[in-house]
Design an enzyme around this catalytic site. Sequence first.
Site, mmCIF file in Angstrom:
data_model
loop_
_atom_site.group_PDB
_atom_site.id
_atom_site.type_symbol
_atom_site.label_atom_id
_atom_site.label_comp_id
_atom_site.label_asym_id
_atom_site.label_seq_id
_atom_site.Cartn_x
_atom_site.Cartn_y
_atom_site.Cartn_z
ATOM 1 N N HIS A 237 0.829 -1.202 0.000
ATOM 2 C CA HIS A 237 0.000 0.000 0.000
ATOM 3 C C HIS A 237 0.861 1.249 0.000
ATOM 4 O O HIS A 237 2.004 1.245 0.459
ATOM 5 C CB HIS A 237 -0.923 0.028 1.232
ATOM 6 C CG HIS A 237 -0.204 0.152 2.535
ATOM 7 N ND1 HIS A 237 0.515 -0.892 3.098
ATOM 8 C CD2 HIS A 237 -0.078 1.201 3.405
ATOM 9 C CE1 HIS A 237 1.037 -0.505 4.246
ATOM 10 N NE2 HIS A 237 0.706 0.763 4.449
ATOM 11 N N PHE A 238 0.307 2.298 -0.545
ATOM 12 C CA PHE A 238 0.851 3.649 -0.460
ATOM 13 C C PHE A 238 -0.128 4.480 0.363
ATOM 14 O O PHE A 238 -1.316 4.164 0.444
ATOM 15 C CB PHE A 238 0.997 4.281 -1.848
ATOM 16 C CG PHE A 238 1.986 3.587 -2.748
ATOM 17 C CD1 PHE A 238 3.262 4.092 -2.925
ATOM 18 C CD2 PHE A 238 1.622 2.441 -3.442
ATOM 19 C CE1 PHE A 238 4.174 3.460 -3.759
ATOM 20 C CE2 PHE A 238 2.525 1.800 -4.272
ATOM 21 C CZ PHE A 238 3.797 2.308 -4.438
#
Length: 434
Positions: A237-238
Amino acid sequence: MLSIKRVPTVVSNYQKYEDDAVSGCGRNCLKSCCIQEAKLPLYGFKRSGKVEGEDLALLACSEGRVAFLDLIILGQWEDRMQRGLFRYDVTACETKVIPGEHGFIAQLNEGRHLKKRPTEFRIDTVLQPFDETKFNFTKVGQEEVLFQFEASSDRDAQFFPNAPIDVENSPSFVAINVSPIEYGHVLLIPRIFECLPQRIDQASFLLALHMAAEAGNPYFRLGYNSLGAFATINHLHFQAYYLKLPFPIEKAPTKKIGKLNGDVKISILLNYPVRGLVFEGGHALDDLANTVSEACICLQHNNIPYNVLISDCGRRVFLLPQCYAEKQALGEVSTELLDTQVNPAVWEISGHMVLKRKKDFDEASEANAWRLLAEVSLSESRFKEVNSLIFQAITSDEIEVTLVPQCVEKADVVSSSTTQPSMVAGSHECLVLQ
């Protein structure tokens, strides 16, 4: 004191009412028990990869421009806020700019460390396999998802308010961060059903650049934390949020040290407490994504924790190897710093200091911020070694690089500040990359 600009609420395209029929496991999660018949909004971003005649520098990035993606993110985020899906009200957190040359930003967020999910993996290993038994994003409720984020079928952006979920092709999701740092704090989760561990690859990084470019807002940045650099969830994830201030790292002067044949310029940070590389330019998003992802993969394979900041609507990327967790484990961090309970991840390293004690907020100073971040940075000698590894990884037979080794003390620095920078200790030596 900083004010938060709100936007009119856009009613969520996914609503869960009391009389809705309960199916699956009853938690309305993203796992196979609940997802098969579900529908969620879908945002199709315009393709802007390698297109003849399209210059990355021409991508719009304007403070006055309001992109449709901005409206969707903030409207949907506000809707989730009104529905009480966050663990605390981040809009009630005090924020101030710390006086000084660099403009570090301090936020008092006393609830985040108490209500944030704990880390469930080793902090001394950057690459670790995905573990289904640990928390991952397939376990969140569908109401936390704002929309699916995929490439459009044509050159134009598209939005479908109620689209089926193609589980077999593992779409990417944008979801709220239930423990937010700022208004509009969201997560970009690439190919969510592939259950990828927290490690960057070319496709995922290109997706993050597309999100930054599509938003077209200079105050919308994406960040990434590797394992060992204060990522708390081992599911790829970012993070991203809006902050209507320049980050100190964005204002730091830089020195160009190389340029790839895809027109990607590589620089080093100067007059900043954390040593790092800056990548910018390229003929298209693909050029920048290819270069930065190769550098990240190199760090991952060499077990070097790092953080990434995507800035300027996807046109500039900061790559920041760090060693704070290692120093903690070795007992090399002072009790004074440990008592702050600040874990310097991408936002802190970029200059947005999320403080957990009112005492630290009231006494926040540029010197204190610098002292903490200096502990994050690699030493000059170690930074040179890491740079050598990175350049070996990104300069293959297909890619030519022109290195510009120069003594920093003689460098013509590039800076948004008119103030003549003072050099970081030890930075007067030549940086020679082999």
